[in-house]
Scaffold this motif. Sequence first.
Motif, mmCIF file in Angstrom:
data_model
loop_
_atom_site.group_PDB
_atom_site.id
_atom_site.type_symbol
_atom_site.label_atom_id
_atom_site.label_comp_id
_atom_site.label_asym_id
_atom_site.label_seq_id
_atom_site.Cartn_x
_atom_site.Cartn_y
_atom_site.Cartn_z
ATOM 1 N N THR A 114 66.586 57.221 26.902
ATOM 2 C CA THR A 114 65.957 58.472 26.468
ATOM 3 C C THR A 114 66.176 58.701 24.982
ATOM 4 O OG1 THR A 114 66.391 59.404 28.651
ATOM 5 C CG2 THR A 114 65.773 60.938 26.908
ATOM 6 N N ARG A 147 61.546 57.034 27.502
ATOM 7 C CA ARG A 147 61.123 58.420 27.659
ATOM 8 C C ARG A 147 61.621 59.188 26.435
ATOM 9 N NH1 ARG A 147 64.885 59.964 32.917
ATOM 10 N NH2 ARG A 147 66.903 59.709 31.897
ATOM 11 N N LEU A 182 65.400 64.472 32.741
ATOM 12 C CA LEU A 182 66.690 63.879 32.378
ATOM 13 C C LEU A 182 67.478 63.358 33.579
ATOM 14 C CD1 LEU A 182 67.856 66.479 29.675
ATOM 15 C CD2 LEU A 182 66.894 64.195 29.283
#
Length: 376
Positions: A4, A225, A373
């Motif tokens: 992420t 992401r 998340l």
Amino acid sequence: MARTALILTGGGARAAYQVGVLKAIRELLPDARRNPFPILCGTSAGAINAATMAVWAEDFGRGVDHLIRVWEGFTASQVYRADALGIGKAGLNWLTTLAIGWLTHRAPRSLLDNAPLRELLAGSLDLDRIGRAIESRALHSVSITCSGYSSGQSISFFEGRADIEPWRRSQRIGSHAKLTLDHLMASSAIPFVFPAVHINREWFGDGSMRQVAPISPAIHMGAERILVIGAGRIAEESLRPRSDIYPSLAQIAGHALSSIFLDSMSVDIERATRINRTLSLIPAQTRAAQNMVLRPLDVLVISPSQRLDHLAARHAKALPLPVRTLLRGIGAMNRNGGALTSYLLFESAFTRALIELGYADTQSRQEELRKFLDIP
């Protein structure tokens, strides 16, 4: 698990909004110490926030606490000279240049002197900790984007794992670097307002200029992401109010800065969405067989739910008198000129309001963030 990235955009004092978002995210985490964003990308004022979180990557919660403490206590004098002598000297330099610049061959470098910001950062950020966080694997990489005034290129200086390859695209470069205060000062050097910074062989200014693909650095560093925290409304309302009054210098300047800070991100997000839709139509087996390098990206954007220029107009009187006098002369102390004021309003009344707004906007999207998340 998908890697992420966190992208923090530019916007001067508006970047306080990002702190409110991070505060809300910290409260969602099962372990506030663990960094949920191994890849950090920052531009302009967002570069300072990104660098701060990189310094504190081994303890995400303390990093957020540090940002809150700094932004909630901000005064304009901590960022640029806001005293009568400093403002008067800057104004005189500009007037002299307009009147007899052809004779002196000397031009002012900026409207404001941001030497106090360098002093603040030097005393509060130990950038050597970034390397230690990378070694401990609390951080994968961090990039700071600047814009070269001579080359016209957008250069993302990044510090990270040794296996990250530099990149070169049309007007975009990724370059390995040991990040320093010069990179932060250059990336946050708002054009005309703050002076450019010399790095290596070129003068650099605000990273939002010429940044045609703000998401690109995160992708090149391996993100799958991406969370984007804006410092302005990514999609403004399309209503065009009637106006018969000629726009003030502040209104024009604010419009120009908003174009620099917001437009490229909006376009890049639309581009990523289109690519995702196209890839969804191609079976995974076909993409693998054709060795397609494109991959779907999970992108989430959090941006202000209110017009920050209007919010700034309500708090503009918090600025020191010399700064208000300077801004009033170009029409920045009213609602229409609030956009320019919002970039320079480093006063706690405004920054606290932005932190509260960022916190509230994120709280309203808790479930969406938990899913994004992978927070149980």
